[in-house]
Structure formats: C-alpha cells, structure tokens
Design an enzyme around this catalytic site. Structure first.
Site, PDB file in Angstrom:
ATOM      1  CD  GLN A 198      -2.658  -1.122   2.619  1.00 48.27           C
ATOM      2  OE1 GLN A 198      -2.596  -2.117   3.321  1.00 48.27           O
ATOM      3  NE2 GLN A 198      -3.365  -0.058   2.977  1.00 48.27           N
ATOM      4  CG  PHE A 229      -8.199  -5.616   3.990  1.00 49.65           C
ATOM      5  CD1 PHE A 229      -9.236  -4.942   3.356  1.00 49.65           C
ATOM      6  CD2 PHE A 229      -7.891  -6.897   3.563  1.00 49.65           C
ATOM      7  CE1 PHE A 229      -9.956  -5.546   2.338  1.00 49.65           C
ATOM      8  CE2 PHE A 229      -8.600  -7.511   2.531  1.00 49.65           C
ATOM      9  CZ  PHE A 229      -9.633  -6.828   1.922  1.00 49.65           C
ATOM     10  CD  GLU A 233      -0.658   2.612   6.548  1.00 48.60           C
ATOM     11  OE1 GLU A 233      -1.733   2.095   6.860  1.00 48.60           O
ATOM     12  OE2 GLU A 233      -0.349   3.770   6.868  1.00 48.60           O
ATOM     13  NE  ARG A 311      -7.304   7.578  11.815  1.00 51.69           N
ATOM     14  CZ  ARG A 311      -8.060   8.484  11.179  1.00 51.69           C
ATOM     15  NH1 ARG A 311      -9.373   8.418  11.237  1.00 51.69           N
ATOM     16  NH2 ARG A 311      -7.499   9.440  10.481  1.00 51.69           N
ATOM     17  NE  ARG A 343     -12.432  -1.342   4.834  1.00 54.20           N
ATOM     18  CZ  ARG A 343     -13.089  -2.031   3.915  1.00 54.20           C
ATOM     19  NH1 ARG A 343     -13.016  -3.332   3.885  1.00 54.20           N
ATOM     20  NH2 ARG A 343     -13.821  -1.418   3.013  1.00 54.20           N
ATOM     21  CG  PHE A 345      -4.712   3.588  11.501  1.00 56.41           C
ATOM     22  CD1 PHE A 345      -3.777   2.804  10.855  1.00 56.41           C
ATOM     23  CD2 PHE A 345      -4.250   4.709  12.186  1.00 56.41           C
ATOM     24  CE1 PHE A 345      -2.429   3.119  10.875  1.00 56.41           C
ATOM     25  CE2 PHE A 345      -2.887   5.033  12.214  1.00 56.41           C
ATOM     26  CZ  PHE A 345      -1.983   4.232  11.550  1.00 56.41           C
ATOM     27  CB  ALA A 512      -5.894   7.615   6.480  1.00 55.70           C
ATOM     28  CD  GLU A 723      -9.355   3.747   7.542  1.00 57.34           C
ATOM     29  OE1 GLU A 723      -9.340   4.930   7.186  1.00 57.34           O
ATOM     30  OE2 GLU A 723      -8.514   3.268   8.303  1.00 57.34           O
TER      31      GLU A 723
END
Lengths: 782, 211
Positions: A198, A229, A233, A311, A343, A345, A512, A723
C-alpha cells in the site's frame, strides 16, 4: 454527461473475471530467478546463543544465506521510533522474526536449508498480555493524553457512575493475496521492485536505506494488491527488502511469496485493546464525564502503534459531546509480531469503547439507547467541539440518528425483541444501534499530500499515474472518473497506470480512507492545468474556423468529448482534434498535479488541534438471534445509513460499505486469534481462523446513504468511505449485549469482543447459574 | 491412464494411509479397508518419485507437463502452464480461491493432484469465456460490482458458473449454498448473489429468445 456520480464497473473488472489480472506472484519468472524465504525465530523472546548456517550452504540449490551483517543498515521503522530490525541480531523478540534470509533455486532447497541451519536460542521471559506489560511498565513511545473540562469534579458530583474494562481482540487482515515481492537487479546497482504494498514510497525508502543505496536507484512498482486492509501499509516492506537484498547481493532476480500460513504467523494485525473506562451521567442519560485509559498490544516493535493509538484516542468521543473528558493512550510492548494498520486504524477500538458505555447507560437507566445517543450527540451550532479542539462542522449526525430510528423501525422492533425473549426458551434476540463519526485525513499532517501525473496522447487517450495503490477499493476507477470529468471526456479514454515511484515520488500510503480524496485531487489539479491550456487552443481554433468569432477562452466549454464556444455551441471541435491542434501548436499535453490537504493542524505531543479535513458519519441498527444452547449468534437484520457526501461511484461505495461492515462483524464476533502458551499462533489458516463467510451475512441487509452535497471541502463534494462503515458493526456487538441483558438479571452483561459462540455460551451459562430462574423481566425492556 | 489414476487425490491418499494404519488390529471389514487402501496406494501403474509426463486437457487443448506426481493441479496450472488466473490462497481447500472445473464440476485445485486430473476435462477461469464472448456469470459480475480486490474472483466466478451449468434456474438459497465455501475478504457476497441470479435470468431469457 459527466463521468462522475455514476456507477461504472471497477477499472479491472474484466481482467478480474477472466483471470487476466496480474498480481505479483502471477508474474512469470525471469531468467535466473531465485526463490527467497527466511528462517524465523521459533521462540517469542530469547537470546541467540548459536547461529550456524554452514550446514545449509552445501545443500544443492541453496545459493546464499544472509544474516543481519549483510545489510548496510538493519534498523528502520515507519515512525520516528525506528526500532525495528529486518533480521534479528542477538535478541529475538517474537515468533516469526527473520533470522536468516535464504536464497535458493527452488522450494525444496529452501525447506532443506531451514532444516539444516542450527539456531540455538536461550529463552528470556516473554510478555504476552497487556497486563504483564503494564506491570513491567514496558511501553512503546510516550503515554499520550487528551483532556477537557474538570473530570475529577464531574465524577465527584455525578448522579450515576459506571465503570469497567472493555476488551477487543486482535484480527488478521487476511488479505487473500499473501505478502509478495519480486526484485530485479539493474544497471549501476539499481533495483526494480514489484511489491504488493500500500506504500511504494516506504518500500523504496526502506530498501534503499537497508541496502545503503540512494533512493533514486530503487524503483518500486505496484500494479494491484489482492487486498491490503492496512496489512500492507508497513509490513509489505519486509518481504520486499528481503527480495531486494538477494537481488542486490547476487545480481539475480529474486522472488518472495509468503504462504498464507506463514503470512498469518509472521505479520501483525489489528491491535488488541484493553480499556479501563468510567462514565458519569444523569438520570436523563446525559453524559457529564468520561475517563478512559486505552491500552493497546503493540507487539514487539513500534510499527504504526503510536499513530493507531492517536486515532483511537481521537475517536473515543465518537459522535458524542462530552463536557469533561480525559483519554489516555498507552502502547504496550509484547512478544508478538508488531501489530499494525488495519482498516479503521484504532478508530474502531476507541469508538467501540464509547458505544459500549452508552449501551451500558441505557441498560442501567432502562432508557431507549437511541434516545440516549441523540441526547449526547454533537450539536450543529453548539456542543460541537471535540475534546482535542476540532469543530464538528457540517454535522449530519442528528439527522442520521433520527432517520435510522425510523428506517429501521427501531422502537417497535425493540418492543418485539422483548416480547420474543419473554416467550422463547430456546433463543434470545437482541437489538441495538450505534453511530460513527470518523475523521478523514492522516493524523500525521505531512502525510496529507499527493501528486499525480497526467499524460494526454495524440489520439486523445489519457494516462494517469498517482501514488494511490489499487487494492480493490476502486481508487483507480474513481480517479479515472475524476480525470474524465475534469477533461470533459469519456472515462473510456482514460487509463490509470500501475503505481510507480518512478512517476510519483514521495507519496503517502494508500490508507486512512484518503486514497481517492488526495490522489484524485492531485489528478484533478493536473487536469485543470491541461484543460486551461486546451481552452486557449480551442478558443483560437474555433475562432479561426468560425466567421465573426473572436477568440474568447472564458466562453469555451469542454464536455462530452467536444470543445465549443458557448456563444456558438453549434460549432464544436472534437477532443481528439483539439489535442492534435495543441500538439501542432507546441502546447504541453502533460502535467503533474499536486495536492496538500488544507487547514489541518495537529500537535502530537499535546494531542490537540484539528487533524481532520472532515468527518464521514453513519448510523446502524442490528438485530441478532442467539441460540441459547450453543451460544451461536446470527445477525437477522442490519440497517446502515451513512453520510458519504456526493458519491463519485455509487456501485463502488456501496461495496465499500457492505465490505467494511462485514470486516467489522468478523472483528467483533468470530475472528479469534488463539496462541499456544509459548506465544505461537495456533489459528493461522481459514480452517482454524474464522473470517466471515456468506452464512454470517445479515439475513436482511439494508444499506443506504443520505443526500448531502455540502462537503465542498473535498474532491467533488465526496467523502471517504473505506474505513468508516467498518465501525457500524459495533451495532452487532451492542445487540449481543442487549440480548444478554435479558438473562443477566440485575447486572449489566459484560462480554469481551470477539463475541464468539463460545464466549456467548460462557456468559449465558454464567448468568443462568446466577439467576437460576426463568428469564426475568428484562433490564432493557424500556 | 485416466481410469487407473482416478481416486489418488491428496486427501484420498491421506485418508487411505490413515485408515490403513489404524485398521491393522481391527475387524474383518477394517482389514478389507486395508486391502482397498493398499490397492489404491500401490495399484499399478506406479509414478514417481521423479518427474512424470502428464497430458492435461485444459480449456480445450492438450497440454503436456513434466511434474512430480505429488504436484497439485493448482501448481501445474500456475507454474507449468502459466495459467495464473487460478489463485492459491490457503492451500488446503478451505477458501475455494483455486476453484477450477474438472469434467464440469468445481474442485479445489490445491487439493487435487495434477495426475488425478490427467485425461479429464479441465476448465480454468481463462477458459470460461468463448473467445471474446464472456460467460454470462462473468458479464454479471462486472455489471453488479461483484469484485473488489479480485483475488477471490476467479474461484468465485468458476463456482457460480458451475452452479448455473447444473442448475440454470437457482434460487437465492441455491446460490448461497453454492458459494458458501468461497471466502471473499472484501465481502462482495451480496453482489455475488445479485450477479449470479442476474446471470441465470439473462441466460434463460437469451435461451428463450434463441429457441
């Protein structure tokens, strides 16, 4: 007709249904290609006493064995903490940590090499739980805090206080395409890496850093991912770096492709959280104070755990205005693979904590849970500032809550559930609602930038390249539509190219939920500048062709593949001819666009500011049916209602909503990671790890969104959708809790997520023992 | 060779070997099982342990591969014939990502030995369309957004198309039952149901129009 706000098929739809779509491990092997794999630590925590790779060197087909000393640098990480090692040095910190990288001609040689390498590890005490890490005060990064008002006084004067511990479990991303990369050596020591990532830029940076190469010698290409997902990342970097190491050292192409079993064992997943909560409220259900201490299991290294926690903290308020609130966030270090993006986060873990509190308040007060949510909901003009200081602008939450109550017929069905439970001796029903307010933008401000390259060719066709990676979410389709709409042409003329660091540099992860927002905006920026030049050309061309018409760029329009002067709309010039004319007049037909999200402000140290451009919101009502003899739960019906702005592609957005909800359902119900006492993952395949399948779908599943064209801050007034709907599955958790309230007597039922059948059965058994009478009048029959 | 090699699937082999070991001290009927199992395992002809030439009838053409007898059909298709549309996900028959047809029936190619498929009619996702003309299920999947990342799509399409081959007029429950073994992490299940039912309807309409 514009190319946006339309349902057009996924960009690669035809390739997917014909098997033509190529993923990394589908690429044909090139001459001399080597298979790359690694020997990992079988011990969760220990010190390497002896590592002897010599016995493996003489095995036929084994070409090379690399340890940490073969890297220019070994230390890296996606945050400032930089604590991760690609290959273990003297200490091993989790089962699955690479110790030796193996390059071989075939898989048989890889297997033989793994068996032949001698690795002796002296075990050290491992940490497997958040409680153990808390006791040792072994944390990753600083403890953060968000605070507003006077929590101590509010609790001291509270009418009612509830408290407890709320736990949610770890989840495997279970992207169907396991981690994979291919590295090709090039001239001047350069490398080309095909990676299922990603974040191509991060792969480029890490590969260059670990191998001691300048960044411009590493090109990373990502055509598509078979699901990400969040799991690709940061953690796609490791396999890519191992393949790159082999290609760099041996000057031969190198391929790594994890098996699903290995992937599940060695990569991290969603962070388990264990949160201490305390909530004060009035008899009317108005929340006066909240104190939440969030603890996550970060695993062995930092990875993105600090950002995930940020988050979680900024989402603990969820849809509700709370005057006095204190939220702390602590990342615990354990001896599991580093947990990473998934997903949502951290958002789901924060929001579920709040929704659980609200559910408990409604059970305690015997009041309608939707009513309690509405009473505490963020206001439109007042009571609309988050604990971290951002104003909840363009707030659609009150409307969504009102509408979902009507659409799902919530009050009538709540009464029906109580009736059912009073009669049935075999089953229990539960019904609940939940809301989501999800902040869109990376919390880390500098990541909110994107660039795009748009090339127009002489036949009028267009290529677009951005930093966005296509992983099923349809970002390429949306970008294609945006480009076509900006240029006034048919989407069929536009192709979105593979993501490559050669074309788009210094890009952010596609994460995000912001992939289409940011990369689409950058592409639109490029298109607007190309279009402005073409308008000049069209003005001249049309004036030259039309009697008595002076060139007037301000009256030129380009739409439906034609440029025309609004004063003489009958005289058009076809897009293709316009492009050709521009070329002949030596006008540039390529452009690089740039986008930086405006107005963001976030102070990580103080955990305050306005980190989000806007919020995507939604509400859901779910009803469950529980078999009282087995504990198994079914979702009978879910109604989802969202505010996703003006949808660029309703077909894709609908898929994102249903898919995200379903992943959330897995997180909260059936997906459970189980470990041996040694810390070894036992549930590393779909035979033992239960991702939702069709039997788990709600029997009735209504998905809709409201009309809202006021989110003009974002690309074409759309909203990110990847998300936020995942968090609507919290309504299912709350519904299970609601069902249990009918048998839990005077106490508020407690259940940890995932609410597996086993977990539910244990709660049912516990309550049956405690209240060895028939199901009494419910605690929640209000 | 086709008949003599039938029945030696990976799962069948394991089952046979397991029952053989367990049955030695048991009843007569169990002894028979040992004989059967032994015949299954050791019965002529013997292949391997080296590489064996196999003729595979794939998507309408005869292809020859040189593989060890233990090679799965999925591996033979992907690694030997470059038919990479068939995906290997869990590699143990639990996700249906590797679904292909053998003699028109959907099977998990990761759980089928290539040698078992020799001489039988194999259809992969690459062979489902007729030239440029897509199978109705393929068309419907495109139209109904029944894919996201696409990795489960070949298996899902093969399963759904096989359903229509044996049941041209399925109910929603038939569709659910047919694809219940196919995992899709993007969870496009509702769209798969819609697409499969739409394909059946369209195919029926075109058959009526054509008759």
């Amino acid at each position: 007709m514009t190319a946006v706000e339309r349902k057009i098929p996924h960009d690669s739809a035809r390739e997917h249904v014909t098997g033509e779509a190529v993923y990394v491990d589908d690429m044909p092997p090139s001459r001399g290609e080597l298979i790359v794999d690694f020997l990992w630590s079988p011990v969760a925590h220990g010190r390497i006493r002896r590592l002897d790779v010599e016995p493996a060197r003489n095995i036929a087909g084994v070409v090379a064995l690399f340890t940490h000393g073969d890297l220019a640098h070994n230390r890296f990480g996606p945050s400032q903490i930089q604590d991760e090692l690609l290959i273990a040095e003297d200490e091993v910190r989790f089962i699955g940590q690479p110790v030796v990288v193996i390059a071989a001609e075939n898989r048989e040689a890889v297997r033989a090499a793994k068996a032949a390498i001698r690795l002796d590890i002296d075990p050290l005490p491992p940490v497997f739980t958040i409680d153990e890490a808390k006791a040792r005060r072994d944390f990753i990064g600083p403890v953060r805090k968000i605070a507003r008002g006077d929590v101590a006084t509010a609790f001291a004067h509270a009418e009612h206080v509830l408290q407890g511990v709320f736990k949610t479990g770890g989840v495997d991303q279970f992207y169907l395409e396991s981690q994979a990369a291919i590295a090709w050596p090039g001239e001047k020591g350069a490398l080309t890496v095909h990676s299922s990532t990603q974040n191509p830029t991060e792969v480029q940076d890490v590969v260059a850093h670990l191998l001691g190469l300048p960044a411009h010698k590493v090109v990373v290409i990502t055509k598509r991912l078979g699901g990400g997902f969040g799991g690709k990342e940061c953690q796609a970097t490791h396999p890519a770096a191992m393949a790159a190491l082999v290609a760099h050292k041996l000057k031969r192409p190198a391929r790594i492709a994890y098996s699903k079993d290995d992937d599940m064992r060695v990569t991290g997943g969603r962070h388990p959280f264990q949160n201490d909560y305390r909530v004060a409220f009035t008899s009317e259900g108005i929340i006066t104070a909240v104190k939440v201490d969030l603890y996550s299991d970060g695993g062995a290294f930092a990875d993105l755990s600090q950002a995930v926690m940020a988050r979680a903290m900024t989402h603990t308020d969820n849809a509700y205005w709370i005057p006095n609130i204190e939220i702390t966030g602590t990342v615990c270090r354990t001896n599991f693979p580093p947990n990473t993006a998934f997903r949502g986060f951290g958002g789901p873990q924060g929001v579920s904590t709040m929704e659980n509190m609200i559910e408990e308040i409604s059970l305690f007060l015997h009041k309608d849970p939707l009513e309690i949510r509405m009473r505490n909901c963020y206001g439109i003009e007042e009571r609309n500032t988050t604990p971290y200081g951002q104003i909840v602008a363009n707030n659609q939450l009150p409307r969504l809550m009102r509408d979902i109550g009507e659409r799902a017929d919530f009050r009538r069905r709540t009464a029906a559930v109580a009736d059912f439970n009073a009669k049935s001796k075999t089953h229990l029903r539960g019904i609940a609602c939940s809301a989501v307010k999800f902040g869109i933008s990376f919390n880390t401000k500098f990541l909110n930038q994107a660039n795009a390259l748009v090339n127009v060719y002489l036949d009028g066709t267009v290529q677009v390249s951005t930093g966005a990676t296509e992983m099923g979410q349809g970002v390429n389709t949306k970008i294609k539509q945006v480009v076509a709409a900006e240029l006034g042409i048919d989407a069929g003329l536009v192709i979105v190219m593979a993501t490559s660091t050669e074309k788009n540099n210094n890009t952010s992860a596609t994460a995000a939920s912001s992939g289409a927002d940011m990369n689409g905006s950058a592409a639109a920026d490029a298109c607007r500048r190309i279009r402005a030049r073409l308008v000049e050309v069209a003005a001249r061309e049309l004036a030259a062709r039309t009697e008595d018409l002076q060139p007037s760029p301000s009256t030129i329009a380009i739409a439906n593949g034609m440029a025309f002067d609004r004063r003489r709309p009958q005289h058009g010039i076809a897009w293709r001819d316009l492009v050709r004319a521009a070329y002949l007049q030596r006008v540039s037909l390529g452009e690089r666009g740039f986008y930086a999200t405006a107005g963001l402000d976030w102070n990580a140290e103080k955990s305050s500011g306005s980190p989000f451009l806007y919020f995507t919101n939604g509400c859901a009502v779910s009803e469950v049916l529980i078999d009282r003899f087995t504990g198994s739960a079914r979702v009978l019906r879910s109604d989802l209602l969202m505010d996703i702005g003006k949808s660029i592609n309703p077909g894709i957005d609908r898929g994102q909503i249903t898919g995200a909800f379903f992943q959330g359902l897995g997180w909260l119900t059936n997906e459970e990671k189980r470990y041996a006492p040694t810390g070894e993952l036992l549930t590393y395949s779909p035979t033992t790890y239960k991702v939702p399948n069709i039997q788990d779908l709600p029997q009735v599943f209504n998905v809709d969104w409201i009309e809202n064209d006021t989110n003009t801050l974002n690309l074409r007034s759309s909203k990110a959708v990847g998300e936020p709907p995942l968090l609507l599955a919290i309504s299912v958790y709350c519904a299970i809790k609601n069902a249990l309230s009918f048998v839990s007597g005077s106490e508020i039922p407690k259940i940890d997520a995932p609410c597996t059948g086993e977990e539910i059965l244990m709660r049912l058994t516990e309550y049956a023992r405690k209240n060895a009478r028939k199901p009494q009048e419910s605690a929640a029959s209000a | 060779m086709s008949d003599s090699t039938k029945g030696v699937s990976r799962r069948g082999f394991l089952k046979g070997a397991g029952s053989a070991a367990a049955a030695t001290a048991l009843l007569d009927s169990a002894v028979l099982t040992v004989r059967e199992a032994t015949a299954q395992i050791t019965g002529p002809p013997v292949y391997g342990p080296g590489r064996t030439e196999l003729a595979l009838h794939v998507n309408g053409s005869e292809r020859t591969v040189l593989v060890e007898p233990r090679t799965t059909l999925a591996a033979a298709l992907r690694d030997e014939l470059d038919l990479t549309g068939t995906k290997v996900v869990c590699d143990r028959g639990a996700c249906s990502g590797c679904t292909v047809w053998i003699d028109g029936l959907p099977v998990a190619s990761c759980m089928t030995l290539a040698i078992d498929a020799a001489g039988r009619k194999i259809t992969t996702i690459e062979g489902l369309a007729t030239g440029d003309k897509l199978h109705p299920v393929q068309e419907a999947f495109i139209e109904k957004d029944a894919m996201q990342c696409g990795f489960c799509t070949p298996g899902m399409v093969m399963t759904a198309a096989a359903l229509l081959e044996r049941n041209p007029d399925p109910t929603l429950d038939d569709v659910k039952e047919a694809v219940s073994g196919n995992l899709c992490r993007c969870a496009v299940y509702p769209q798969v149901f819609e697409a499969t039912l739409a394909a059946a309807k369209k195919r029926k309409a075109s058959q009526i129009a054509g008759s």
